[in-house]
Every structure is written in structure tokens, then in C-alpha cells.
Enzyme design. Structure first.
Site, PDB file in Angstrom:
ATOM      1  CG  ASN A 215     -18.766  29.654   5.382  1.00 35.88           C
ATOM      2  OD1 ASN A 215     -18.240  30.584   6.007  1.00 35.88           O
ATOM      3  ND2 ASN A 215     -18.064  28.712   4.794  1.00 35.88           N
ATOM      4  CB  CYS A 267     -15.966  28.145   1.755  1.00 31.65           C
ATOM      5  SG  CYS A 267     -14.414  27.382   2.154  1.00 31.65           S
TER       6      CYS A 267
END
Ligand code: UDX
Length: 440
Positions: A215, A267
Site C-alpha cells: 500500500n 487504507c
């Protein structure tokens, strides 16, 4: 390989509900557990889906009807017969940037007393490196007789594409510490490996770190192209051409290289902060990740300045019609949406904002009460001096700008997603991101 039959998922948010439903679709018997909240009661008793995820409602209904998917608030019903118990609860960001593990720990404590026979506990929530060991210690302390292993199995689900991402994963990552856990993981994901989707099994810490690293890298890739926007505008380069030319190199690849008003969502912001914090907790500094966090915020503020500049240097007393509020298209999620930074900045400088979003208005109203919320594109543009495209909803791609122009007072079109072909909006003074074709 050991093939599990009964799975339990603790948590029915974007990760838990999608994962549980997709596992049921693959033929497993799945029980989804959550707290007795109104949202969960509506899901359990009326099949009302608590999240905006295309295709999920039909899949839930199908698997409930087939008897493979059930919902309960009772751990004593959901845990004893389960071969695998997933913890898929939220790990929101604490003030200091670290992940809040209180929901994970609460789930672990409620699982422990009901364990019967060998059970694999799986952390599917995004959890800091070392959480697997922490959860294992917690459960063993609460129930020393329990036969269990704890594994890591991070999700890589994009909101709005979650079912596709679950069913056709680039890869499945699992982190285990014993052969029993490895065997159960192999059995659990056999329906996927049989279909050719790769299962990568490593140790727990590596699996936990892969999630954050992936991520943070994607957030950095996006921020890299976003930072080039201003340089493109200063040099007459076209950022879409630069992105395309870069992405044709297989080592770079085209995806997640689309310029925009900065990344948001539940996220990237949370995971980049948590990764940076984990490093600092170990006396290390991930400078690239920390720069990505800071630069992303600066880019969002720069978007507000771009809008002000495009409107002649001041938005005071001006009406701005905003199309899109969600952090990205095909979701109702407003968490860390760029609109939450950009629009208050413009209102502070005296602008009046009237906004429309196909799905996120409910959440936006709670987060930004100072806006006027319009129920359509035309209502958002009525009497506006300028229109700003904030989120790349498909319905904004092919608007009839000739018809919309007469509704407005001014003719500024500021396209923060490079969604509109300037040639289709000749009535407007067009400003895109890093585009050669700018308004006169
Ligand atoms: C992300 C990861 O993609 C997913 O693998 C992980 O499991 C959860 O976090 P999500 O946050 O749902 O998924 O959205 P994503 O599609 O990744 O977009 C995140 C942000 O980046 C959005 O604000 C989006 O607008 C922005 N973005 C994405 C860009 O600005 N440019 C791009 O090219 C891609």
C-alpha cells in the site's frame, strides 16, 4: 493439505463481508459475526447491505438462500465448529499514526473460550508487524488448552472492485509459523490455486509487512505522478503523456500512475502512517514513506490553490459547483477524501460550495455540514461561477456541457481528474491537471 469446511469471519465491513460472501460462493459454510448494531441487525434480519460495493447484494442473497452464509452476534454459535476463524475487524488510525488494535484484541478475547478442536485463527485485518504473535499469546493466555495457530492473510481489496479483487487476485499472501497452519491455508485457498491464482506462503512477519509495503508503494507511485503535475504545467509537458510513456516500461507499468487531487480512502493514509510509525518504533525512519504522506497532503492543498488561481486569484463570494465527493468513484466512502481538505479550504476563503455525489452524500453531510448538497449535476451547477470535477464517477465523463453552460453564471471548468476532453467543453474555460490544453 487440510481442507476446512466451516469458516467464521469476525467483522462484516468492506473486508469481512466481502471475504465471507466470496468464500461462501466458493462452497464453504460461512458464519459472519459482528456486534449487535442496527447496521448488522439490518444485514442479518433483512439482508440490507451496510456498504456500497457493486455486486455484493446479489452475492449475499444468493449464498444466504443456498444456506452457505449465515449471520450471528453469538460467538458460542460461531466459533466451536469453525475450522478457520478470520479476524476482519477495523484497525483505525490512532492519533500518533499507529494502528488501533483494540477491536482485534476484543475479537481475540471473545474467540478464545469457545475454541474446540484445532482451529486456525487468521488475521485478515491490516495489522502491524508482530500482531500475529500478539494475538496468539492473547488467546493462549485466555485458553491454555486450546489447539490453535495464528496466521496472517492480508487483503488487497480495492473499494468498489472488492469482489473482483477477491475472486481474481494477483496473488494470495499468507504468513504461517507451523506446518499445520500451512496445510490449512493450502486447503482453504485450493479453489483459487486450482484455478491458477498463486498462493504465496511465507512467515507471519513478512506477510504482515507485505500488506503495508504494497500500500505504501502504491501511495508513493501515485504521489510521484501527482508531484509531476506542476512541473508539467511549468514546462508545457502533458502529465497524461508522461504517465503513459513511463507506464509503457514493464518495470513501471501503467496502473496507479493516474494523476489526481491526492490519494484518500480508508487504507493508503492509515497504512502509510502505520508503516512509518512501526519503523520509528524500531528506531528507524522510512523517509520515502514519510515524504509521501507529507507530499500527498501538500498536493491536496495545492489543488485548492489551483482552483483559486483558475478563478482569477480569489474565490471570495463565488459559487462553486462540485461534482463528486467520495475519495474515488464507485464508493460511498468519504474517509480521507481529497474533498475533505480542498472544500473547507475554499470555504475558508469565502467560496460557497454546492456539491453532488451519486453515493457519498450521506457520509459527506456528516463530515462537511457547511456545504449545500445538490441532488443532481444540474442542481449543483445552477448559478455557479465555476464547476470542479473532484471524483471520477463515470456519469461525469460524458456530460452535455453545451446544455449545462446556460445554467451557470461563469464558465470555469476545473477538472481535477482529467476526466473531460476539453474539446467537448468549448463553452468553458477549461483547466485540467498538467494538461497541454489549458483554458485561455
Ligand atoms: C487500496 C489498495 O488499492 C488495495 O489493494 C488495499 O487493499 C486497500 O487500499 P482503495 O483504498 O479502496 O484500495 O482504493 P484505490 O483504488 O487503491 O485508490 C486509493 C486512492 O488513490 C484513491 O483516492 C484514488 O483516487 C487514488 N488513486 C488511485 C489515484 O489518485 N491515482 C491512481 O492511479 C489510482
Amino acid at each position: 493439505m487440510v481442507t476446512p469446511r466451516k469458516l467464521t469471519l469476525i467483522g462484516t465491513g468492506y473486508v469481512g463481508l466481502v471475504s465471507g460472501t466470496c468464500f461462501a460462493e466458493k462452497g464453504f459454510m460461512v458464519t459472519c459475526v459482528d456486534l449487535n448494531t442496527p447496521k448488522f441487525k439490518a444485514l442479518k434480519d433483512q439482508g440490507i447491505i451496510p456498504i456500497h460495493e457493486p455486486g455484493l447484494e446479489e452475492l449475499v442473497k444468493k449464498n444466504v438462500a443456498a444456506g452457505r452464509l449465515t449471520f450471528t452476534t453469538q460467538y458460542d454459535e460461531a466459533i466451536p465448529d469453525a475450522d478457520v476463524v478470520f479476524i476482519a475487524v477495523g484497525t483505525p488510525q490512532d492519533e500518533d499514526g499507529s494502528a488501533d488494535l483494540s477491536h482485534v484484541e476484543a475479537a481475540a478475547r471473545q474467540i478464545a473460550p469457545h475454541l474446540k478442536g484445532y482451529t486456525l485463527i487468521v488475521n485478515k485485518s491490516t495489522v502491524p508487524v508482530g500482531t500475529g504473535a500478539h494475538v496468539e499469546a492473547l488467546i493462549r493466555a485466555a485458553n491454555p488448552a486450546a489447539q490453535l495457530d495464528v496466521a496472517s492473510n492480508p487483503e488487497f481489496l480495492r473499494e468498489g472492485e472488492a469482489i473482483e479483487d477477491f475472486m481474481q487476485p494477483d496473488r494470495i499472501v499468507a504468513g504461517v509459523e507451523t506446518d499445520a497452519a500451512r496445510q490449512m491455508m493450502a486447503g482453504l485457498y485450493k479453489p483459487f490455486t486450482d484455478a491458477g491464482y498463486p498462493l504465496f506462503i511465507t512467515n507471519r512477519a513478512s506477510s504482515e509487512l507485505i500488506k503495508y509495503a504494497a500500500n505504501a508503494f502504491l501511495a508513493t507511485k501515485i504521489t510521484f505522478i501527482n508531484e509531476l503535475i506542476a512541473l508539467c504545467e511549468a514546462t508545457g509537458a502533458d502529465v497524461l503523456a508522461v504517465s503513459k510513456g513511463m507506464g509503457m516500461d514493464a518495470r513501471i507499468a501503467p496502473r496507479f500512475l493516474n494523476p489526481g487531487p491526492g490519494y484518500g480512502g480508508s487504507c493508503f493514509p492509515k497504512d502509510t502512517n502505520a508503516l512509518a510509525k512501526t519503523a520509528r518504533d524500531h528506531g528507524l525512519t522510512l523517509r520515502l514513506v514519510e515524504e509521501t504522506i507529507a507530499t500527498n497532503h501538500a498536493i491536496k492543498l495545492a489543488m485548492a490553490a489551483k482552483i483559486e488561481q483558475a478563478m482569477g486569484g480569489s474565490v471570495k463570494g463565488k459559487i462553486i459547483g462540485v461534482l463528486g465527493l467520495a475519495f474515488k468513484a464507485n464508493t460511498d466512502d468519504m474517509r480521507d477524501a481529497s474533498a475533505l481538505t480542498i472544500l473547507p479550504e475554499l470555504m475558508t476563503k469565502g467560496a460557497t460550495i454546492q456539491a453532488f455525489d451519486p453515493a457519498a452524500m450521506g457520509q459527506a453531510k456528516q463530515l462537511m455540514p457547511g456545504l449545500t448538497y445538490a441532488d443532481s449535476v444540474t442542481a449543483a451547477l445552477k448559478g455557479a461561477d465555476a464547476v470542479v470535477i473532484m471524483t471520477e464517477w463515470n456519469e461525469f465523463r460524458a456530460l452535455n456541457w453545451q446544455q449545462l453552460r446556460p445554467l451557470m453564471k461563469g464558465n470555469m471548468l476545473i477538472d481535477l481528474r482529467n476526466l473531460v476532453d476539453p474539446a467537448s467543453a468549448r463553452e468553458f474555460d477549461y483547466t485540467g491537471l498538467g494538461r497541454i490544453v489549458q483554458g485561455d
